[in-house]
Design an enzyme around this catalytic site. Structure first.
Site, mmCIF file in Angstrom:
data_model
loop_
_atom_site.group_PDB
_atom_site.id
_atom_site.type_symbol
_atom_site.label_atom_id
_atom_site.label_comp_id
_atom_site.label_asym_id
_atom_site.label_seq_id
_atom_site.Cartn_x
_atom_site.Cartn_y
_atom_site.Cartn_z
ATOM 1 C CB CYS A 123 -0.954 0.011 1.194
ATOM 2 S SG CYS A 123 -0.123 -0.008 2.800
ATOM 3 C CD GLU A 136 -3.055 -1.610 -1.601
ATOM 4 O OE1 GLU A 136 -2.987 -2.493 -0.729
ATOM 5 O OE2 GLU A 136 -3.425 -0.447 -1.357
#
Length: 380
Positions: free
Chosen positions: A327, A361
């Protein structure tokens, strides 16, 4: 994220800018061109939380700018929330305004919804809650129930939690033609963008399709990736530190009828110590066989924003294959400085989990370099 940044008409341009930045960051690792997975431009968030602002008889959902934490910004429209949350927001606000008991010292409201049609509202207070509140919350639940498939209401205050309905929701995700059910607990971590999450899981399963042996997973959460990935491996050891997430993961394993996953409550640091033979953990006795008897050839990680610590990254390089979901591209790049000494990036993907923000991401499949494969120190 300021709502002023939500401009659906500019979504493709904003996404292209992010893709270019992250792709450029990954260039030094000779990463292939990324597969890019877009998000819906609106209606993508399955979670939302707001401070509540009281001004006489007025009551508003509010947010604050990062540079000004004292000036509330009323939220009258929240287009990034899923349709169910968008329906619930005005109805809940109207009900709270009309009920002195429910609005008294109400500090925060949290919404959690699922593609399966279940929702949960958490009301956070600066006062003690009692049976009278619980009765009012039950009526609130019944009044709002028509707006979603199933609704629960939870009241929280200091050292207090009252549940009207359930303390979780069920989610259902379709992955490569199969439907997986997930129990998601209130205030536990879940992926906020269900559409992109489905694509991330599907991508991870595609990477696993041609891999061999057993799988070790760190940071497994409620089994979000674990359940679909288990179809591609003989045995899976999945680890997580959060007690709530472990409980949900074990319930999800049962709900989906999966029988090749061993769920162990260990931190990434503890797993590394166990894999390196530095410490013994009684919790490992829950495994169906000794840790060293597993044919662990693939590592799957989805770490927090800080990425992998140095010791865990050092343990990771001993695996022939690593599937890494990140992330935070910056900490991913820091880990790749170490991982790419022994591994090559075979596949690379970008998932726009958080549109209109700078966050992206990433997914990478790393395979042991040919020069390293003959002297591989992987676990078996």
């Amino acid at each position: 994220m300021p709502l002023s940044r939500v401009k659906p008409e500019q979504y493709e341009d904003l996404l292209a800018d992010k893709v270019a930045r992250v792709t450029d960051m990954m260039r030094r690792f000779d990463a292939p061109s990324p597969e890019v997975y877009r998000s819906p431009a609106t209606g993508f968030r399955m979670r939302a939380e707001f401070r509540m602002w009281h001004d006489g008889d007025e009551l508003d959902y509010v947010m604050f700018r990062r540079e000004d934490r004292k000036t509330p910004i009323p939220v009258t429209d929240f287009p990034i929330a899923c349709e169910t949350i968008q329906r619930l927001m005005p109805a809940l606000l109207s009900a709270l305004k009309a009920n002195t008991l429910l609005r008294q010292k109400l500090f925060q409201v949290e919404f959690l919804s699922t593609l399966a049609g279940e929702s949960l509202i958490t009301l956070v207070y600066h006062r003690k809650l009692d049976e009278e509140w619980q009765t009012a919350a039950q009526q609130l639940r019944e009044n709002l129930q028509q707006l979603c498939g199933e609704l629960s209401v939870i009241g929280r205050s200091r050292k207090q939690k009252l549940v009207v309905g359930k303390e979780w929701v069920w989610e259902a995700l379709d992955i490569n033609g199969e439907t997986y059910r997930y129990q998601q607990y209130e205030q536990a971590f879940t992926q906020p963008n269900a559409s992109v999450n489905t694509r991330m899981i599907g991508w991870a399963c595609q990477q696993a399709a041609n891999l061999d042996g057993d799988l070790l997973e760190l940071y497994c959460g409620n089994g979000n990736f674990t359940l679909p990935l288990s179809r591609h491996f003989r045995q899976v050891i999945a680890t997580e530190l959060s007690k709530t997430s472990i409980r949900a993961a074990r319930e999800n394993i049962l709900a989906n009828g999966v029988d090749n996953i061993s769920m162990i409550r260990l931190s990434a640091e503890e797993v590394t110590q166990a894999m390196n033979g530095e410490r013994e953990f009684r919790r490992l006795a829950e495994l169906p066989k000794a840790l060293q008897d597993f044919d662990l050839q693939t590592l799957f990680v989805d770490p927090p924003r800080a990425g992998l610590d140095e010791a865990t990254a050092g343990m990771a390089v001993r695996f022939p294959a690593i599937i890494y979901i990140s992330c935070n591209p910056h900490t991913l790049a820091g880990n790749l400085d170490q991982l790419c000494l022994t591994h090559d990036i075979e596949n690379f993907a970008l998932f726009d989990q958080f549109p209109y923000t700078d966050h992206m991401e990433c997914g990478v499949l790393l395979r042991k370099k040919a020069t390293e494969a003959n002297t591989a120190d992987h676990f078996n």
